[in-house]
Write a protein that holds these residues in place. Structure first.
Motif, short mmCIF file in Angstrom:
data_model
loop_
_atom_site.label_atom_id
_atom_site.label_comp_id
_atom_site.label_asym_id
_atom_site.label_seq_id
_atom_site.Cartn_x
_atom_site.Cartn_y
_atom_site.Cartn_z
N GLY A 194 1.04 -1.17 0.03
CA GLY A 194 0.09 0.03 -0.06
C GLY A 194 0.86 1.14 -0.05
N ASP A 195 2.01 1.27 0.70
CA ASP A 195 2.84 2.41 0.77
C ASP A 195 3.50 2.72 -0.67
N GLY A 206 1.68 2.06 -3.49
CA GLY A 206 0.57 2.02 -4.27
C GLY A 206 0.13 1.26 -5.02
N GLU A 207 0.52 -0.09 -4.76
CA GLU A 207 0.40 -1.32 -5.34
C GLU A 207 -1.23 -1.82 -5.18
N LYS A 208 -1.72 -1.98 -6.19
CA LYS A 208 -3.21 -2.43 -6.29
C LYS A 208 -3.41 -3.77 -6.86
#
Length: 186
Positions: free
Chosen positions: A152-153, A155-157
């Protein structure tokens, strides 16, 4: 039960009540191991293989087809075939039967698997799957909460998230049931 959270599917299905475990009686224990986190036993009946962790049936594989016979794995596979996600996160290795199966789909580009027990991939390859993990599968040997926060840090989705982590027979680790955790994966 399927929960849809901002386009992310979380599946919590208890399959223990719907499986005929008699196919493993008598079965041969082909591997026993105690890791830092789990007591692991692999049984082989000649027609199927069963992976037990901490006394719980964690994964089952039909040897002839190479596919899981656990109903919840079949259901998740069906959902994946319907939704066609490209990038998948599986929390809890489930002995890699699900990721190994879905990695064969052309539309799947990457499968990240997070599990705190670092011994699972080696044991699964040698004693359960009896083959190497598919190249699309990337195993992260760390706490799911830490892994999700780290991803999440940056920005992976993910297109699809499957939570299959247990401590004991039916208990999901409490760190994976918090509002913060669900917000971090949505």
């Amino acid at each position: 039960k399927i929960i849809v959270l901002h386009g992310i599917y979380l599946v919590f299905l208890i399959n223990l009540l719907f499986i005929d475990y008699s196919r493993f009686l008598p079965a041969n224990a082909v591997y026993n191991h105690s890791s830092e986190y789990n007591d692991i036993t692999v049984f082989d009946s000649g027609t199927s293989r069963l992976f037990m962790m901490n006394g719980s049936h964690s994964s089952g594989l039909d040897i002839a087809s190479g596919k899981s016979y656990f109903s919840y794995i079949k259901e998740v596979t069906r959902i994946i075939d319907d939704e066609r996600p490209k990038k998948i996160l599986i929390i809890g290795a489930a002995w890699f039967s699900l990721p190994q199966d879905i990695a064969e789909r052309d539309f799947v580009e990457r499968i990240d698997v997070s599990d705190i027990d670092e011994s699972l991939d080696t044991i699964a390859e040698k004693y359960f799957l009896q083959e190497k993990l598919h190249p699309k599968i990337h195993f992260y040997k760390e706490s799911a909460r830490h892994f999700v926060n780290k991803k999440g840090d940056i920005g992976e989705k993910y297109d699809f998230i499957f939570l299959d982590a247990y401590s004991g027979k039916l208990s999901i680790p409490s760190e994976l049931l918090t509002k913060d955790f669900f917000e971090s994966i949505s």
